[in-house]
Structure formats: C-alpha cells, structure tokens
Design an enzyme around this catalytic site. Structure first.
Site, PDB file in Angstrom:
ATOM      1  N   CYS A 156       0.810  -1.217   0.000  1.00 48.91           N
ATOM      2  CA  CYS A 156       0.000   0.000   0.000  1.00 48.91           C
ATOM      3  C   CYS A 156       0.848   1.273   0.000  1.00 48.91           C
ATOM      4  CB  CYS A 156      -0.947   0.003   1.194  1.00 48.91           C
ATOM      5  SG  CYS A 156      -0.172  -0.382   2.778  1.00 48.91           S
ATOM      6  N   HIS A 215      -2.769   6.559   4.381  1.00 52.55           N
ATOM      7  CA  HIS A 215      -1.344   6.721   4.647  1.00 52.55           C
ATOM      8  C   HIS A 215      -0.867   8.076   4.120  1.00 52.55           C
ATOM      9  CE1 HIS A 215      -1.320   2.681   5.895  1.00 52.55           C
ATOM     10  NE2 HIS A 215      -0.704   2.097   4.903  1.00 52.55           N
TER      11      HIS A 215
END
Length: 333
Positions: free
Chosen positions: A130, A237
C-alpha cells in the site's frame, strides 16, 4: 465479449469487503461472481451487486468452474498455496499479499505507472504494498521527466494497514486499554515499527518499499531508503518523499506535470492551508500530492507530501484497476 467470471478470495476481510465496494462502483462486465473465504468465515452472507451471496470456503477445487479473474486478499500463505492452483485452471490471480511481489516471473503493477507489464503475466499479477503504490503514482511522471537519482521515504501509516486488529487497537487504546495487535500502545503514540525487523536494522515494510519501487519503475539500481512509521490515524497513509533528480527542473513545470498525471490530485495552496490530509483522502481512489517545494540542500531535489486511502488505492482499487486493464487487454473482442 466472452463470458466473464470473477472471484474474490478473502471476501469477508477489510480489503475483501472493499474489493466488493469498488467492484460495485466500477461495474466490471462480469457475468458471475464467486466469493471465497477461510473455513472460519465460510457461510457468511454478503449483499453485493444487489444480490445476497453466501461466502464459500476456499478449497483446491474452487477454481474448477471457469473463473477468469480472482482478486486475492487472504494472506501470503493462502496466496502461495491457491494462486498457482487458480492459475493452472486458466484464471489470472491479482494478489494483494507480499507472496509474489518480488518473483521475477510475476508482474508488480500500478496501472498509472506500468500497465503494460500486465501483458506478460503467467497467471499471477502482484498488487504492490500500500505505501509503495501511492508513492510510485507520484514518482513515475517525475522520473519520466527528470530521471530520479535517489528517493528518501518517511511514512505515516494508518492502523487500517494492519487490518482489523490494528483498527481495534487504536479504538481500544483511546479508551485506555492495552494493545493486542501492536507491541506498544498506538493511541497518542507513533511506532517506528511496521512488520518485522531484519538483521540490517530495517523493517520488512521498509525493505518492501525499496525493492518494490525499483521493480515497478524498472530501475534495479535506484538509490532508495525508507523509514516507515505507524501513526494513530484510522485510515489513509501519508508520506514525506524527498527526491533527487539527474536533470534540472523548474518548480512550476514540475507541479504542472503532476497536475496532468493520471490518478493524481494536486492540493498545494499553502497560503490557504490547502494540502493533502488523511481525513480528506479516506474513501477516495486518487493519490493526493502537495507541499511541493525545492530541496535546497542538493543540486536538483524536491520534497513532496503524498496521501492516499491505503485500503482503496493502496489495495482494493489498485487491484480492480488491474482487473479492468486485464479485461481490456484479454477479454474484449
């Protein structure tokens, strides 16, 4: 177009359920869907595409029914066992685990960056980590323009990247309870520790970012280093990325390149406090870039701030985008 059958493996998990959301949104031209999970979650009822599905237990004969594409998010051990079985039955597996990412015979794909690599798959395509996905979406157009010499990553990664256990640790930690997933409390804290530590002092997450960036960008000797940190944020994130280029650049031109690049939304109006944030990226599929500024400590360098929803673009959306490309390449008339 020929008949198209799609499976979701790990359908009851956090990423698996997001696979289903994104598939509903993207409306892939599938004739049949099959949902699989471990024995523990088999029998779960899920509503998908306006229809109730009973999740089946994943078994060795699960791919005996002409499945064309399977989206896997069920952990590395499951992928190692079942992806080759699916591939042997003519299915193309898009795998979200780390099991196949660094296998030289398996393409590691971010559709905005290296879609052509899909074409040389041998039945398995790896979905990158990710944190790597959102980084290379931002780096690719800059590499094309100025040739990247060195990358320094500092990440601020949400607890959802550690699955439901990570999410619960933050929820319970905010109530003063002890952690169960993480080695230390994550509430009101930052942990410079994602995945296991390696003998060289780096974590496996940091090594993933280094190696995957090189593979996706096709630059095996690219100088990359990373520090990855878990922060008390539920989702999305954030990354500080320092980049040094081989070629000189003008900052306005560089920003314009990012604005025109696929999958990127530039949010960079600091006079009005506009910059990418986790709370605004959550629930979206784009990669957000801001705080674009020259690094005056080197001859040709920049700092950028990159944010994306790690469960969507960092996992499910990227996998579904790969599936769409695969359909375009292999299943269209």
């Amino acid at each position: 177009m020929k008949k198209l059958n799609i499976a979701v493996v790990g359908a009851t998990g956090m990423v698996g359920r997001t696979f289903l959301k994104v598939l509903e949104e993207e409306k892939l031209p599938a004739d049949n869907y099959y949902l699989f999970s471990s024995a523990r979650s088999a029998g779960t009822k899920l509503t998908f595409m306006g229809k109730e599905y009973t999740v089946e237990e994943l078994k060795e004969d699960s791919f005996d029914r002409g499945i064309d594409i399977a989206l896997f998010s069920a952990g590395g051990a499951t992928s190692e066992k079942f992806a080759p079985i699916a591939a042997a039955h003519g299915c193309v597996v898009i795998d979200n685990s780390s099991a196949w990412r660094m296998d030289p015979s398996v393409p590691l794909v971010v559709p905005e960056v290296n879609p052509e690599d899909i074409k040389w798959n041998k039945g398995i395509i790896a979905n990158p980590n990710c944190s790597t996905i959102q980084a290379v979406v931002a780096l690719k157009p800059l590499d094309d323009a100025y040739s990247i010499k060195r990358v320094v990553y500092s990440t601020y990664q949400a607890v959802s990247g550690a699955g439901l256990g990570g999410w619960k640790d933050l929820e319970s930690g905010l109530r003063g309870e002890e952690p169960k997933k993480f080695p230390h409390p994550i509430a009101n804290n930052c942990l410079p520790h994602i995945d296991v530590f390696l003998p060289n002092g780096y974590t496996k997450e940091e090594e993933k970012m280094v190696n995957e960036t090189r593979k996706i960008l096709g630059k095996s000797d690219l100088r990359v280093t990373a520090t990855t940190v878990r922060v008390p944020v539920f989702n999305s994130h954030s990354e500080s990325i320092n980049v040094e280029f081989e070629k000189p650049f003008e900052i306005e031109e560089l920003a314009d390149i990012l604005k025109k690049a696929p999958g990127i939304v530039v949010q960079d109006d600091v006079q009005n406090n506009v910059y990418p944030m986790a709370i605004t990226a959550s629930g979206t599929n784009e990669t957000y870039v801001g705080r674009i500024r020259r690094d005056f400590s080197v001859e040709s360098g920049i700092n950028i701030w990159v944010v994306a929803d790690n469960i969507r673009k960092g996992a499910a959306t990227n996998a579904v985008q790969i599936a769409k490309k695969l359909i375009e390449y292999n299943f269209s008339e």
